[in-house]
Design a protein around this motif. Sequence first.
Motif, PDB file in Angstrom:
ATOM      1  N   LEU A 116      82.276 105.838  50.303  1.00 49.33           N
ATOM      2  CA  LEU A 116      82.182 105.895  51.837  1.00 49.33           C
ATOM      3  C   LEU A 116      80.783 105.573  52.263  1.00 49.33           C
ATOM      4  CD1 LEU A 116      83.903 107.093  54.266  1.00 49.33           C
ATOM      5  CD2 LEU A 116      82.787 109.292  53.839  1.00 49.33           C
ATOM      6  N   ILE A 117      79.719 105.836  51.355  1.00 47.09           N
ATOM      7  CA  ILE A 117      78.584 105.261  51.617  1.00 47.09           C
ATOM      8  C   ILE A 117      78.356 103.908  51.840  1.00 47.09           C
ATOM      9  CG2 ILE A 117      76.036 105.660  51.275  1.00 47.09           C
ATOM     10  CD1 ILE A 117      77.104 108.045  52.466  1.00 47.09           C
ATOM     11  N   ALA A 118      79.121 103.186  50.519  1.00 49.52           N
ATOM     12  CA  ALA A 118      79.026 101.798  50.591  1.00 49.52           C
ATOM     13  C   ALA A 118      79.980 101.472  51.495  1.00 49.52           C
ATOM     14  CB  ALA A 118      79.815 101.259  49.017  1.00 49.52           C
ATOM     15  N   PHE A 119      80.908 101.752  52.193  1.00 49.08           N
ATOM     16  CA  PHE A 119      81.637 101.327  53.207  1.00 49.08           C
ATOM     17  C   PHE A 119      80.545 101.149  54.425  1.00 49.08           C
ATOM     18  CE2 PHE A 119      83.997 102.270  57.177  1.00 49.08           C
ATOM     19  CZ  PHE A 119      84.743 101.412  57.168  1.00 49.08           C
ATOM     20  N   ALA A 120      79.698 102.077  54.487  1.00 43.78           N
ATOM     21  CA  ALA A 120      78.953 102.234  55.808  1.00 43.78           C
ATOM     22  C   ALA A 120      77.877 101.220  55.647  1.00 43.78           C
ATOM     23  CB  ALA A 120      78.096 103.712  55.971  1.00 43.78           C
ATOM     24  N   GLY A 121      77.798 100.400  54.373  1.00 43.97           N
ATOM     25  CA  GLY A 121      76.584  99.422  54.262  1.00 43.97           C
ATOM     26  C   GLY A 121      75.371  99.956  53.850  1.00 43.97           C
ATOM     27  N   GLU A 122      75.300 101.452  53.342  1.00 39.97           N
ATOM     28  CA  GLU A 122      74.194 101.896  52.784  1.00 39.97           C
ATOM     29  C   GLU A 122      74.310 102.197  51.424  1.00 39.97           C
ATOM     30  OE1 GLU A 122      73.849 105.365  54.905  1.00 39.97           O
ATOM     31  OE2 GLU A 122      73.402 104.350  56.983  1.00 39.97           O
ATOM     32  N   GLY A 123      75.167 101.426  50.523  1.00 42.75           N
ATOM     33  CA  GLY A 123      75.492 101.738  49.080  1.00 42.75           C
ATOM     34  C   GLY A 123      74.452 101.286  48.398  1.00 42.75           C
ATOM     35  N   ARG A 124      73.718 100.246  48.500  1.00 47.33           N
ATOM     36  CA  ARG A 124      72.542  99.882  47.604  1.00 47.33           C
ATOM     37  C   ARG A 124      71.423 100.881  47.794  1.00 47.33           C
ATOM     38  NH1 ARG A 124      74.120  95.540  50.668  1.00 47.33           N
ATOM     39  NH2 ARG A 124      72.363  96.105  52.092  1.00 47.33           N
ATOM     40  N   ILE A 125      70.956 101.516  48.754  1.00 50.24           N
ATOM     41  CA  ILE A 125      69.967 102.277  48.752  1.00 50.24           C
ATOM     42  C   ILE A 125      70.313 103.530  48.332  1.00 50.24           C
ATOM     43  CG2 ILE A 125      70.325 103.668  51.186  1.00 50.24           C
ATOM     44  CD1 ILE A 125      67.054 101.479  49.854  1.00 50.24           C
ATOM     45  N   ASN A 126      71.665 103.763  48.135  1.00 54.19           N
ATOM     46  CA  ASN A 126      72.212 104.949  47.538  1.00 54.19           C
ATOM     47  C   ASN A 126      72.758 105.124  45.997  1.00 54.19           C
ATOM     48  OD1 ASN A 126      73.280 107.683  48.434  1.00 54.19           O
ATOM     49  ND2 ASN A 126      75.174 107.076  47.385  1.00 54.19           N
ATOM     50  N   LEU A 127      72.476 103.741  45.518  1.00 55.03           N
ATOM     51  CA  LEU A 127      72.717 103.646  44.029  1.00 55.03           C
ATOM     52  C   LEU A 127      71.731 104.600  43.207  1.00 55.03           C
ATOM     53  CD1 LEU A 127      73.578  99.793  43.537  1.00 55.03           C
ATOM     54  CD2 LEU A 127      74.973 101.673  43.189  1.00 55.03           C
ATOM     55  N   GLY A 128      70.607 104.545  43.416  1.00 53.11           N
ATOM     56  CA  GLY A 128      69.750 105.191  42.651  1.00 53.11           C
ATOM     57  C   GLY A 128      70.210 106.649  42.415  1.00 53.11           C
ATOM     58  N   ALA A 183      67.327  94.416  54.757  1.00 53.81           N
ATOM     59  CA  ALA A 183      67.967  95.854  55.410  1.00 53.81           C
ATOM     60  C   ALA A 183      67.592  96.924  54.496  1.00 53.81           C
ATOM     61  CB  ALA A 183      69.427  95.434  55.280  1.00 53.81           C
ATOM     62  N   ASP A 184      67.689  96.697  53.242  1.00 53.09           N
ATOM     63  CA  ASP A 184      67.130  97.840  52.403  1.00 53.09           C
ATOM     64  C   ASP A 184      65.556  98.173  52.745  1.00 53.09           C
ATOM     65  OD1 ASP A 184      69.893  98.166  51.762  1.00 53.09           O
ATOM     66  OD2 ASP A 184      69.381  96.849  49.868  1.00 53.09           O
ATOM     67  N   THR A 185      64.792  97.062  52.597  1.00 51.14           N
ATOM     68  CA  THR A 185      63.534  97.338  52.899  1.00 51.14           C
ATOM     69  C   THR A 185      63.063  97.797  54.300  1.00 51.14           C
ATOM     70  OG1 THR A 185      62.823  95.215  51.628  1.00 51.14           O
ATOM     71  CG2 THR A 185      61.357  95.920  53.127  1.00 51.14           C
ATOM     72  N   ALA A 186      64.030  97.659  55.331  1.00 48.71           N
ATOM     73  CA  ALA A 186      63.989  98.206  56.427  1.00 48.71           C
ATOM     74  C   ALA A 186      63.913  99.647  56.480  1.00 48.71           C
ATOM     75  CB  ALA A 186      64.814  97.720  57.332  1.00 48.71           C
ATOM     76  N   LEU A 187      65.077 100.112  55.880  1.00 48.17           N
ATOM     77  CA  LEU A 187      65.268 101.566  55.562  1.00 48.17           C
ATOM     78  C   LEU A 187      64.065 102.323  54.908  1.00 48.17           C
ATOM     79  CD1 LEU A 187      68.958 101.743  54.451  1.00 48.17           C
ATOM     80  CD2 LEU A 187      68.012 102.167  56.656  1.00 48.17           C
ATOM     81  N   LEU A 188      63.575 101.556  53.854  1.00 49.70           N
ATOM     82  CA  LEU A 188      62.488 102.205  53.211  1.00 49.70           C
ATOM     83  C   LEU A 188      61.233 102.344  54.169  1.00 49.70           C
ATOM     84  CD1 LEU A 188      63.054 100.600  49.684  1.00 49.70           C
ATOM     85  CD2 LEU A 188      63.138 103.097  49.980  1.00 49.70           C
ATOM     86  N   LEU A 189      61.115 101.308  54.790  1.00 50.60           N
ATOM     87  CA  LEU A 189      59.972 101.485  55.672  1.00 50.60           C
ATOM     88  C   LEU A 189      59.884 102.404  56.893  1.00 50.60           C
ATOM     89  CD1 LEU A 189      58.803  97.486  55.773  1.00 50.60           C
ATOM     90  CD2 LEU A 189      57.632  99.404  54.818  1.00 50.60           C
ATOM     91  N   GLY A 224      65.258 107.288  55.571  1.00 51.83           N
ATOM     92  CA  GLY A 224      65.411 106.084  56.573  1.00 51.83           C
ATOM     93  C   GLY A 224      66.763 105.853  57.112  1.00 51.83           C
ATOM     94  N   ALA A 225      67.758 105.860  56.252  1.00 50.53           N
ATOM     95  CA  ALA A 225      69.234 105.822  56.720  1.00 50.53           C
ATOM     96  C   ALA A 225      69.614 107.180  57.618  1.00 50.53           C
ATOM     97  CB  ALA A 225      70.303 105.675  55.592  1.00 50.53           C
ATOM     98  N   ASP A 226      69.288 108.200  57.262  1.00 56.18           N
ATOM     99  CA  ASP A 226      69.298 109.425  58.100  1.00 56.18           C
ATOM    100  C   ASP A 226      69.042 109.571  59.292  1.00 56.18           C
ATOM    101  OD1 ASP A 226      69.832 112.732  57.628  1.00 56.18           O
ATOM    102  OD2 ASP A 226      68.107 112.233  58.794  1.00 56.18           O
ATOM    103  N   LEU A 227      67.626 108.754  59.683  1.00 53.28           N
ATOM    104  CA  LEU A 227      67.156 108.727  61.010  1.00 53.28           C
ATOM    105  C   LEU A 227      68.039 107.840  61.938  1.00 53.28           C
ATOM    106  CD1 LEU A 227      63.390 107.904  60.018  1.00 53.28           C
ATOM    107  CD2 LEU A 227      64.360 110.024  60.722  1.00 53.28           C
ATOM    108  N   THR A 228      69.041 107.231  61.550  1.00 51.04           N
ATOM    109  CA  THR A 228      69.956 106.490  62.259  1.00 51.04           C
ATOM    110  C   THR A 228      71.264 107.416  62.480  1.00 51.04           C
ATOM    111  OG1 THR A 228      70.865 105.269  60.561  1.00 51.04           O
ATOM    112  CG2 THR A 228      68.971 104.475  61.262  1.00 51.04           C
TER     113      THR A 228
END
Length: 554
Positions: A192-204, A222-228, A75-79
């Motif tokens: 670096l991913i955390a700095f971009a604001g995508e750190g939580r979805i990357n933790l797993g 925001a994280d729900t939106a990436l998953l959806l 979902g993040a990759d699409l952006t």
Amino acid sequence: MPPADLILTHARVLTMDPDHPRAEAVAVGGGRILAVGDAAQIATLAGPQTSLIDAGGRSLLPGFFESHVHVGLGGADLTHLHIGHLHGAKDVAAAFRDFAAANPDAPLLMAQEAHYDILDHPTTRHDLDAMIADRPIAMMSPDLHTVWANTAALQAAGLLHGAVMPHGHEVVMGADGLATGELREFEAFGPLIAFAGEGRINLGIATGEEPDPAPDPAQRAADTALLLRGMAHCAAEGITSLVNMDGNRYTLELLAQMRDNGQLPLRVKVPFHFKPHMALDALQRASDMAADFDDDWISSGFVKMFMDGVIDSGTAFLLRGDPDQPGPLFAPERFNQIATQIDRRGLQIAVHAIGDGAVRTVIDGYAAARDANGPRDSRHRIEHIELIEADDVARLGDLGITASLQPPHVPGAMDFPSEPTLSRIGAARWPDAYLCRSLAEAGAPVAFSSDWPVADVSVLRGIAAALTRQPYAGARDERLTLMQVLRAYTAGGAWAAHRDHVTGCLRPGLAADLVLLGGDIEAVAPAAIPDLGVALTICGGRIIHDAGMLGQTA
């Protein structure tokens, strides 16, 4: 039997049910399959409120089961910026500058699909500084195991002067005492991913831990939106179930909230990610996740691990590798202990293993678990198996180990170039690389997937890649038949994920998960399969994707 909610008729139904492999129509009611049979038989189940869809001779299959995907990362990759079609500094720089102009407020400009030879030489921060120096920019390799960052990005992430990393993860340092810009493996580029604001979805995938502090409502949204966003993209490709090969309890909680709010479009399985730094008692978290999330829509019940990295970056564990190559991420004795404990808990294991050394270490661990605990219906898996020693092929079948493979990863078969991968493997080992047919013939259960966003999630493109790949010099033809490939993307994936009691084939009583293609998949050349497109995706009896291909109802 009550009237059907929906009937799809005049289809070429490939049920993946060995007892009734073909049909003409399917009736759906209450989110389940009511009946499968000929058009006249199924027509008797129509009532005044039944929706009728005339498939017009198109192929109708069980919804595709994506056996290995990273849906939040996708979902993040699409952006992000996509540069896989580019080559050379000039073209990459132009794409970055256009992307920067279109995204003036983005904290990090991330490009995806940067092949290892995209600049014809090892990439450094100075190469990226020459493209854009005043904003943080970075490029991610197609396999998601390496990032190259410019100086501004390294400074923003606190990595310019290096950082202590766990074994197998590295901030590559230069002779000048500063980071070169190359960040190998997930924890190295995690900041670096955390700095971009995508750190939580990357933790797993990066650490296997939970967000700390707990995300606030805006962050959860925001994280729900990436998953959806990721799941909607999968639904458009005919996917109705997926194994999200990274995750934690937080991921499951977000999915459960979507389910409870009526937002969850797909069935999702999420692992507990066991990392080398964890003690054995961390496995209680995996058992708790398995107990707390186990319904037809959301499940856990398995542990994901990494045994090595990837071939192109030199982080794969090879039996005949260079003396200074990285070893396995888990020492064999420790992995045997961990695998035995996971198996004793009744949990499934899935291990990323690219190199033949990593694959052998995992096989040995599964054998040790079986010796200690006795045989059971574990369905333990090995993810990728890009290189395997010939002596180990039969062991997968003997031990019932699932080969979780990705047809789009085969160099030269789809988007991944042949080089530098084939040269790194070496021509003498090509007969041992990217085996499908050999593993299947040895009795290993096979499940296919994309590993999106590592590769395009399009199942139809994956099917074409599986059917059209050419053998390497000196190697046998590793293609499976069309029906074997379709099974690996449907019933095989469901079985491998312990979800075959829910989905995977079209049989009365199972979930009404279906994909209607844009034509007859058996009537077109393999290379033309992607052109069919997906007409409808139905999950739990709900249409979750409609491409508008159907001109009429029955």
